[in-house]
Design a protein around this motif. Structure first.
Motif, PDB file in Angstrom:
ATOM      1  N   SER A 108       7.298   4.647   7.127  1.00 15.01           N
ATOM      2  CA  SER A 108       6.368   4.035   6.162  1.00 15.01           C
ATOM      3  C   SER A 108       5.896   5.102   5.187  1.00 15.01           C
ATOM      4  CB  SER A 108       5.153   3.417   6.877  1.00 15.01           C
ATOM      5  OG  SER A 108       4.294   4.444   7.316  1.00 15.01           O
ATOM      6  N   GLY A 109       5.306   4.628   4.093  1.00 19.94           N
ATOM      7  CA  GLY A 109       4.724   5.566   3.137  1.00 19.94           C
ATOM      8  C   GLY A 109       3.542   6.295   3.749  1.00 19.94           C
ATOM      9  N   ASN A 113       3.108  10.400   3.851  1.00 19.17           N
ATOM     10  CA  ASN A 113       1.985  11.164   3.305  1.00 19.17           C
ATOM     11  C   ASN A 113       1.285  12.007   4.372  1.00 19.17           C
ATOM     12  OD1 ASN A 113       1.906  10.856   0.536  1.00 19.17           O
ATOM     13  ND2 ASN A 113       0.737   8.958   0.606  1.00 19.17           N
ATOM     14  N   SER A 182      -3.912   2.899  -6.514  1.00 18.43           N
ATOM     15  CA  SER A 182      -3.607   1.619  -5.866  1.00 18.43           C
ATOM     16  C   SER A 182      -4.648   0.541  -6.125  1.00 18.43           C
ATOM     17  CB  SER A 182      -3.437   1.820  -4.360  1.00 18.43           C
ATOM     18  OG  SER A 182      -4.562   2.483  -3.818  1.00 18.43           O
ATOM     19  N   HIS A 210       2.964   2.739  -6.244  1.00 20.71           N
ATOM     20  CA  HIS A 210       2.793   1.572  -7.120  1.00 20.71           C
ATOM     21  C   HIS A 210       3.473   1.738  -8.475  1.00 20.71           C
ATOM     22  CE1 HIS A 210      -0.030  -0.368  -4.372  1.00 20.71           C
ATOM     23  NE2 HIS A 210      -0.388   0.869  -4.078  1.00 20.71           N
ATOM     24  N   MET A 236       6.583  11.533  -3.496  1.00 23.16           N
ATOM     25  CA  MET A 236       6.528  10.599  -2.369  1.00 23.16           C
ATOM     26  C   MET A 236       6.628   9.183  -2.914  1.00 23.16           C
ATOM     27  SD  MET A 236       4.048   8.438  -1.156  1.00 23.16           S
ATOM     28  CE  MET A 236       4.096   7.351   0.248  1.00 23.16           C
ATOM     29  N   SER A 240       8.068  -0.324   0.393  1.00 27.46           N
ATOM     30  CA  SER A 240       7.398  -1.553   0.828  1.00 27.46           C
ATOM     31  C   SER A 240       6.812  -2.356  -0.328  1.00 27.46           C
ATOM     32  CB  SER A 240       6.270  -1.185   1.792  1.00 27.46           C
ATOM     33  OG  SER A 240       5.366  -0.285   1.168  1.00 27.46           O
ATOM     34  N   LYS A 241       6.849  -1.823  -1.524  1.00 29.13           N
ATOM     35  CA  LYS A 241       6.196  -2.522  -2.631  1.00 29.13           C
ATOM     36  C   LYS A 241       7.266  -3.105  -3.568  1.00 29.13           C
ATOM     37  CE  LYS A 241       2.244   0.382  -1.677  1.00 29.13           C
ATOM     38  NZ  LYS A 241       1.731  -0.431  -0.581  1.00 29.13           N
ATOM     39  N   GLY A 247       9.301   1.141   4.490  1.00 34.51           N
ATOM     40  CA  GLY A 247       9.654   2.558   4.632  1.00 34.51           C
ATOM     41  C   GLY A 247       9.003   3.413   3.578  1.00 34.51           C
TER      42      GLY A 247
HETATM   43  C1  LIG Z   1      -0.795   4.777  -3.082  1.00 32.78           C
HETATM   44  C2  LIG Z   1      -0.250   4.433  -1.723  1.00 32.78           C
HETATM   45  N1  LIG Z   1       0.343   5.387  -1.013  1.00 32.78           N
HETATM   46  C3  LIG Z   1       0.848   5.138   0.207  1.00 32.78           C
HETATM   47  C4  LIG Z   1       0.787   3.889   0.774  1.00 32.78           C
HETATM   48  C5  LIG Z   1       1.344   3.654   2.130  1.00 32.78           C
HETATM   49  O1  LIG Z   1       2.618   3.094   2.019  1.00 32.78           O
HETATM   50  P1  LIG Z   1       3.187   2.121   3.136  1.00 32.78           P
HETATM   51  O2  LIG Z   1       2.555   0.794   2.944  1.00 32.78           O
HETATM   52  O3  LIG Z   1       4.662   2.135   2.887  1.00 32.78           O
HETATM   53  O4  LIG Z   1       2.823   2.721   4.448  1.00 32.78           O
HETATM   54  C6  LIG Z   1       0.207   2.854   0.049  1.00 32.78           C
HETATM   55  C7  LIG Z   1       0.179   1.493   0.650  1.00 32.78           C
HETATM   56  O5  LIG Z   1      -0.639   0.685   0.514  1.00 32.78           O
HETATM   57  C8  LIG Z   1      -0.346   3.131  -1.215  1.00 32.78           C
HETATM   58  O6  LIG Z   1      -0.965   2.171  -1.926  1.00 32.78           O
END
Ligand SMILES: Cc1ncc(COP(=O)(O)O)c(C=O)c1O
Length: 392
Positions: A108-109, A113, A182, A210, A236, A240-241, A247
């Motif tokens: 996931s993101g 991070n 976000s 985003h 990064m 998922s968006k 991922g």
């Molecule tokens: C700016 C930002 N970074 C990271 C993430 C985390 O990503 P993920 O939903 O793939 O875990 C999000 C998710 O909402 C986000 O808005």
């Protein structure tokens, strides 16, 4: 006598009293422009699937084929047993898409991070973080145990003065920022950030969650939009968006990616993504790159929606993306506004603290390239109704 978990009941009461209690809404369809909730159709105005790719037939077909071939789970972490040819193919796709030497996938993101930030810097180092950065960046900073300097949102003068005051130290420095914020949808000034990073010898990491799919001629993100792809060493993103799958990833030099593969705990100790998600992402990236008309339509819709809301006299925070935040103020009022929207067939929940600062609760509307002009016009009408009903 109190039970050991009684404090939870008290804390939940506090959350309710502040109008901050969160509940789930169960959607009976995919992330389409029109969704079904409790058997009733609503316009979906809160999805991050900005290009509508999570329901695209080609993306779904790619996922189906991969599911048939590889099965459901990946079976382990990449370094033990969970690395397939699809992982490699998607990483190669991402590196090309982001114009970097290499890329590495996370589940996931969020994991990308927290793991990457906490491995790039440690005790004695310094992170400079925009005050509105995403929670996963904040948590990465906390996990790193570094000194964190929070600079005022988008305030390059403030960031510069913080860097200046640390200019004598030999500690590693990392500047980290969302590129599209976000909850606000505005853009970090990447050219100025690259300048500051160069001048003060700091690493620069950007979060394109985003921006990917929405900004840049090829849809690669804000680094492409600002023409600074070669000047941002740590990029990064999430799948998922706009990519419509699941991922996260880091794109950068071969050395950076080798370092992550060897050091980052949220990569090393986590089961890797399943084949269906990987194949969906590969298909989606191809569509993002090859169908700029989706992006063009999305931008037309954004303009139409903002124009409509402005005519109604609603306060839109200054955004430059598919995130359109309508400021309401107090959490209770935002919840009521969202309730009226939903009652009238538009689904976009209120965003409240801690996701946004106190007194800045809002309706965070997000648009998708699969919305039509008609969806947008109906949504604007319903916003007008909610405004009148809530006395905003
Ligand atoms: C700016 C930002 N970074 C990271 C993430 C985390 O990503 P993920 O939903 O793939 O875990 C999000 C998710 O909402 C986000 O808005």
């Amino acid at each position: 006598m109190k039970e050991p978990l009684d404090w939870i009941i008290e804390e939940l009461k506090e959350i309710r009293d502040e109008n901050l209690f969160r509940t789930l809404t169960h959607i009976e369809t995919g992330q389409s422009p029109e969704i079904i909730i409790n058997g009733k159709s609503h316009i979906l105005l809160s999805s991050n699937s900005y290009l509508g790719l999570s329901v695209d037939p080609r993306v779904k077909e790619a996922a189906k084929l991969a599911l048939e071939k590889y099965g459901t789970g990946s079976g382990g972490s990449r370094l033990v047993s969970g690395s397939s040819d699809l992982h490699r193919e998607l990483e190669e796709h991402l590196a090309r898409f982001k114009n970097t030497e290499s890329a590495i996938l996370f589940s996931s993101g969020y994991l990308a991070n927290i793991g990457t930030i906490s491995s790039l810097v440690g005790e004695g180092d310094i992170v400079y973080s925009d005050e509105l950065n995403h929670a996963s960046i904040i948590d990465g900073c906390r996990l790193s145990r570094t000194g964190v300097r929070i600079y005022r949102h988008l305030d390059m003068g403030h960031l510069s003065s913080l860097l200046e005051s640390d200019s004598e130290t030999l500690a590693k420095k990392l500047i980290v920022t969302d590129t599209v914020f976000s909850m606000d949808g505005d853009l970090a000034p990447l050219p100025e950030l690259t300048e500051l990073a160069d001048n003060f010898g700091a690493m620069l990491m950007v979060d394109e969650a985003h921006a990917t799919g929405v900004l840049g001629e090829r849809g690669s993100g804000a680094t492409e939009h600002f023409g600074v792809e070669s000047r941002v060493p740590i990029v990064m993103g999430t799948l998922s968006k706009a990519t419509g799958s699941l991922g996260g990833y880091i794109a950068g030099s071969r050395e950076l990616i080798d370092f992550i593969r060897n050091r980052v705990r949220s990569y090393i100790f986590d089961t890797s993504l399943p084949a269906s998600s990987l194949a969906a992402s590969i298909a989606a990236i191809d569509i993002i790159e090859n169908e700029p008309e989706r992006r063009e339509h999305l931008w037309r819709l954004i303009k139409r929606f903002k124009g409509g809301l402005e005519t109604l006299g609603l306060e839109i925070l200054p955004s430059d993306s598919a995130v359109v935040p309508v400021l309401i103020g107090e959490a209770g009022s935002a919840v009521e506004f969202a309730r009226v929207l939903r009652e009238n067939g538009v689904f976009t929940p209120a965003v409240r603290p801690p996701s946004v600062p106190y007194g800045m609760s809002r309706i965070r509307a997000t648009l998708m390239a699969i919305h039509t002009d008609e969806h947008i016009d109906i949504a604007v009408e319903v916003f007008g109704h909610a405004k009148d009903k809530c006395g905003i």
